[in-house]
Design a protein around this motif. Structure first.
Motif, PDB file in Angstrom:
ATOM      1  N   ALA A  34      35.432  20.773  49.286  1.00  0.00           N
ATOM      2  CA  ALA A  34      35.772  21.188  47.927  1.00  0.00           C
ATOM      3  C   ALA A  34      35.346  22.632  47.692  1.00  0.00           C
ATOM      4  O   ALA A  34      36.072  23.420  47.086  1.00  0.00           O
ATOM      5  CB  ALA A  34      35.110  20.263  46.909  1.00  0.00           C
ATOM      6  N   VAL A  35      34.178  22.999  48.168  1.00  0.00           N
ATOM      7  CA  VAL A  35      33.682  24.365  47.998  1.00  0.00           C
ATOM      8  C   VAL A  35      34.587  25.344  48.747  1.00  0.00           C
ATOM      9  O   VAL A  35      34.955  26.400  48.218  1.00  0.00           O
ATOM     10  CB  VAL A  35      32.209  24.482  48.476  1.00  0.00           C
ATOM     11  N   ILE A  36      34.965  24.981  49.945  1.00  0.00           N
ATOM     12  CA  ILE A  36      35.855  25.841  50.738  1.00  0.00           C
ATOM     13  C   ILE A  36      37.197  25.978  50.038  1.00  0.00           C
ATOM     14  O   ILE A  36      37.759  27.078  49.959  1.00  0.00           O
ATOM     15  CB  ILE A  36      36.012  25.290  52.169  1.00  0.00           C
ATOM     16  N   SER A  37      37.705  24.886  49.486  1.00  0.00           N
ATOM     17  CA  SER A  37      38.982  24.935  48.772  1.00  0.00           C
ATOM     18  C   SER A  37      38.914  25.876  47.578  1.00  0.00           C
ATOM     19  O   SER A  37      39.830  26.663  47.333  1.00  0.00           O
ATOM     20  CB  SER A  37      39.391  23.537  48.295  1.00  0.00           C
ATOM     21  N   VAL A  38      37.825  25.816  46.828  1.00  0.00           N
ATOM     22  CA  VAL A  38      37.651  26.691  45.668  1.00  0.00           C
ATOM     23  C   VAL A  38      37.590  28.142  46.119  1.00  0.00           C
ATOM     24  O   VAL A  38      38.214  29.030  45.520  1.00  0.00           O
ATOM     25  CB  VAL A  38      36.384  26.306  44.868  1.00  0.00           C
ATOM     26  N   LEU A  39      36.871  28.417  47.184  1.00  0.00           N
ATOM     27  CA  LEU A  39      36.774  29.785  47.693  1.00  0.00           C
ATOM     28  C   LEU A  39      38.132  30.304  48.165  1.00  0.00           C
ATOM     29  O   LEU A  39      38.460  31.477  47.949  1.00  0.00           O
ATOM     30  CB  LEU A  39      35.744  29.874  48.819  1.00  0.00           C
ATOM     31  N   VAL A  40      38.911  29.454  48.802  1.00  0.00           N
ATOM     32  CA  VAL A  40      40.239  29.852  49.257  1.00  0.00           C
ATOM     33  C   VAL A  40      41.127  30.176  48.060  1.00  0.00           C
ATOM     34  O   VAL A  40      41.835  31.189  48.044  1.00  0.00           O
ATOM     35  CB  VAL A  40      40.879  28.754  50.142  1.00  0.00           C
ATOM     36  N   VAL A  41      41.069  29.349  47.026  1.00  0.00           N
ATOM     37  CA  VAL A  41      41.869  29.592  45.820  1.00  0.00           C
ATOM     38  C   VAL A  41      41.441  30.900  45.165  1.00  0.00           C
ATOM     39  O   VAL A  41      42.277  31.713  44.764  1.00  0.00           O
ATOM     40  CB  VAL A  41      41.759  28.406  44.835  1.00  0.00           C
ATOM     41  N   LEU A  42      40.144  31.146  45.059  1.00  0.00           N
ATOM     42  CA  LEU A  42      39.657  32.398  44.473  1.00  0.00           C
ATOM     43  C   LEU A  42      40.122  33.604  45.287  1.00  0.00           C
ATOM     44  O   LEU A  42      40.509  34.629  44.727  1.00  0.00           O
ATOM     45  CB  LEU A  42      38.138  32.389  44.363  1.00  0.00           C
ATOM     46  N   ALA A  43      40.093  33.485  46.599  1.00  0.00           N
ATOM     47  CA  ALA A  43      40.565  34.586  47.444  1.00  0.00           C
ATOM     48  C   ALA A  43      42.048  34.840  47.225  1.00  0.00           C
ATOM     49  O   ALA A  43      42.493  35.992  47.163  1.00  0.00           O
ATOM     50  CB  ALA A  43      40.284  34.271  48.917  1.00  0.00           C
ATOM     51  N   MET A  44      42.823  33.778  47.082  1.00  0.00           N
ATOM     52  CA  MET A  44      44.272  33.927  46.844  1.00  0.00           C
ATOM     53  C   MET A  44      44.523  34.622  45.515  1.00  0.00           C
ATOM     54  O   MET A  44      45.389  35.486  45.417  1.00  0.00           O
ATOM     55  CB  MET A  44      44.961  32.561  46.882  1.00  0.00           C
ATOM     56  N   VAL A  45      43.762  34.256  44.492  1.00  0.00           N
ATOM     57  CA  VAL A  45      43.921  34.876  43.179  1.00  0.00           C
ATOM     58  C   VAL A  45      43.591  36.360  43.274  1.00  0.00           C
ATOM     59  O   VAL A  45      44.280  37.202  42.695  1.00  0.00           O
ATOM     60  CB  VAL A  45      43.044  34.167  42.121  1.00  0.00           C
ATOM     61  N   GLN A  46      42.562  36.715  44.013  1.00  0.00           N
ATOM     62  CA  GLN A  46      42.192  38.120  44.169  1.00  0.00           C
ATOM     63  C   GLN A  46      43.320  38.922  44.809  1.00  0.00           C
ATOM     64  O   GLN A  46      43.548  40.069  44.460  1.00  0.00           O
ATOM     65  CB  GLN A  46      40.920  38.258  45.022  1.00  0.00           C
ATOM     66  N   PHE A  47      44.027  38.318  45.757  1.00  0.00           N
ATOM     67  CA  PHE A  47      45.136  39.024  46.391  1.00  0.00           C
ATOM     68  C   PHE A  47      46.351  39.124  45.474  1.00  0.00           C
ATOM     69  O   PHE A  47      47.123  40.063  45.569  1.00  0.00           O
ATOM     70  CB  PHE A  47      45.535  38.340  47.709  1.00  0.00           C
ATOM     71  N   MET A  48      46.510  38.162  44.591  1.00  0.00           N
ATOM     72  CA  MET A  48      47.654  38.189  43.672  1.00  0.00           C
ATOM     73  C   MET A  48      47.432  39.219  42.571  1.00  0.00           C
ATOM     74  O   MET A  48      48.359  39.881  42.146  1.00  0.00           O
ATOM     75  CB  MET A  48      47.868  36.800  43.045  1.00  0.00           C
ATOM     76  N   VAL A  49      46.219  39.362  42.080  1.00  0.00           N
ATOM     77  CA  VAL A  49      45.908  40.331  41.039  1.00  0.00           C
ATOM     78  C   VAL A  49      45.645  41.655  41.723  1.00  0.00           C
ATOM     79  O   VAL A  49      44.814  41.756  42.603  1.00  0.00           O
ATOM     80  CB  VAL A  49      44.659  39.886  40.237  1.00  0.00           C
ATOM     81  N   LYS A  50      46.365  42.669  41.330  1.00  0.00           N
ATOM     82  CA  LYS A  50      46.221  43.976  41.959  1.00  0.00           C
ATOM     83  C   LYS A  50      45.465  44.897  41.016  1.00  0.00           C
ATOM     84  O   LYS A  50      46.050  45.507  40.131  1.00  0.00           O
ATOM     85  CB  LYS A  50      47.597  44.550  42.279  1.00  0.00           C
ATOM     86  N   PRO A  51      44.151  44.986  41.191  1.00  0.00           N
ATOM     87  CA  PRO A  51      43.371  45.818  40.283  1.00  0.00           C
ATOM     88  C   PRO A  51      43.796  47.278  40.380  1.00  0.00           C
ATOM     89  O   PRO A  51      44.096  47.776  41.448  1.00  0.00           O
ATOM     90  CB  PRO A  51      41.934  45.632  40.753  1.00  0.00           C
ATOM     91  N   GLY A  52      43.823  47.927  39.231  1.00  0.00           N
ATOM     92  CA  GLY A  52      44.170  49.327  39.199  1.00  0.00           C
ATOM     93  C   GLY A  52      45.657  49.604  39.227  1.00  0.00           C
ATOM     94  O   GLY A  52      46.064  50.748  39.220  1.00  0.00           O
ATOM     95  N   GLU A  53      46.464  48.579  39.289  1.00  0.00           N
ATOM     96  CA  GLU A  53      47.905  48.800  39.302  1.00  0.00           C
ATOM     97  C   GLU A  53      48.360  49.059  37.873  1.00  0.00           C
ATOM     98  O   GLU A  53      48.243  48.214  37.003  1.00  0.00           O
ATOM     99  CB  GLU A  53      48.624  47.580  39.875  1.00  0.00           C
ATOM    100  N   ALA A  54      48.855  50.237  37.641  1.00  0.00           N
ATOM    101  CA  ALA A  54      49.232  50.646  36.287  1.00  0.00           C
ATOM    102  C   ALA A  54      50.550  50.012  35.861  1.00  0.00           C
ATOM    103  O   ALA A  54      51.398  49.687  36.682  1.00  0.00           O
ATOM    104  CB  ALA A  54      49.341  52.163  36.234  1.00  0.00           C
ATOM    105  N   VAL A  55      50.680  49.881  34.573  1.00  0.00           N
ATOM    106  CA  VAL A  55      51.925  49.425  33.979  1.00  0.00           C
ATOM    107  C   VAL A  55      52.938  50.555  34.136  1.00  0.00           C
ATOM    108  O   VAL A  55      52.624  51.712  33.865  1.00  0.00           O
ATOM    109  CB  VAL A  55      51.712  49.113  32.483  1.00  0.00           C
TER     110      VAL A  55
END
Length: 115
Positions: free
Chosen positions: A4-25
């Motif tokens: 379960a912990v590994i699954s949560v970490l994998v999901v968090l990593a996926m979210v980090q890749f989907m959100v592109k910090p600093g990407e301007a509108v």
């Protein structure tokens, strides 16, 4: 439990890749989001925005989470609004409410985006 912990970490990593910090509108994105709203904004589409228009308003809100993003989006909205000479200010100001979206970006050609 370890799985379960590994699954949560994998999901968090996926979210980090989907959100592109600093990407301007970009104005292209804003224009694309609000293009379905032109008929409503000019009074030619009746008194209710289309579902596609409201989807664009919601997408615009989601694409501008920071103050800097909101200012950039506001500037883009203002530029787009000035290119539509027959835009109705009352329709523009009521658009977020009619779409049930709390948008912190004014839809207007008469707004100071620096505020």
């Amino acid at each position: 439990m370890k799985g379960a912990v590994i699954s949560v970490l994998v999901v968090l990593a996926m979210v980090q890749f989907m959100v592109k910090p600093g990407e301007a509108v970009t104005c292209a994105d804003v224009n694309s989001d609000l293009a379905p709203c032109v008929s409503f904004l000019t009074g030619k589409g009746g008194g209710v925005p289309t579902p596609l228009c409201c989807s664009g308003v919601s997408k615009l809100k989601d694409s501008a989470p920071t103050v800097a993003d909101k200012r950039a989006a506001c500037d883009c909205v203002k530029q787009a609004a000035t290119r539509i000479p027959d835009i109705k200010e009352d329709a523009a100001s009521s658009l977020p409410t009619k779409c049930n979206v709390q948008l912190d970006i004014p839809i207007s050609k008469n707004f100071n985006c620096a505020e």
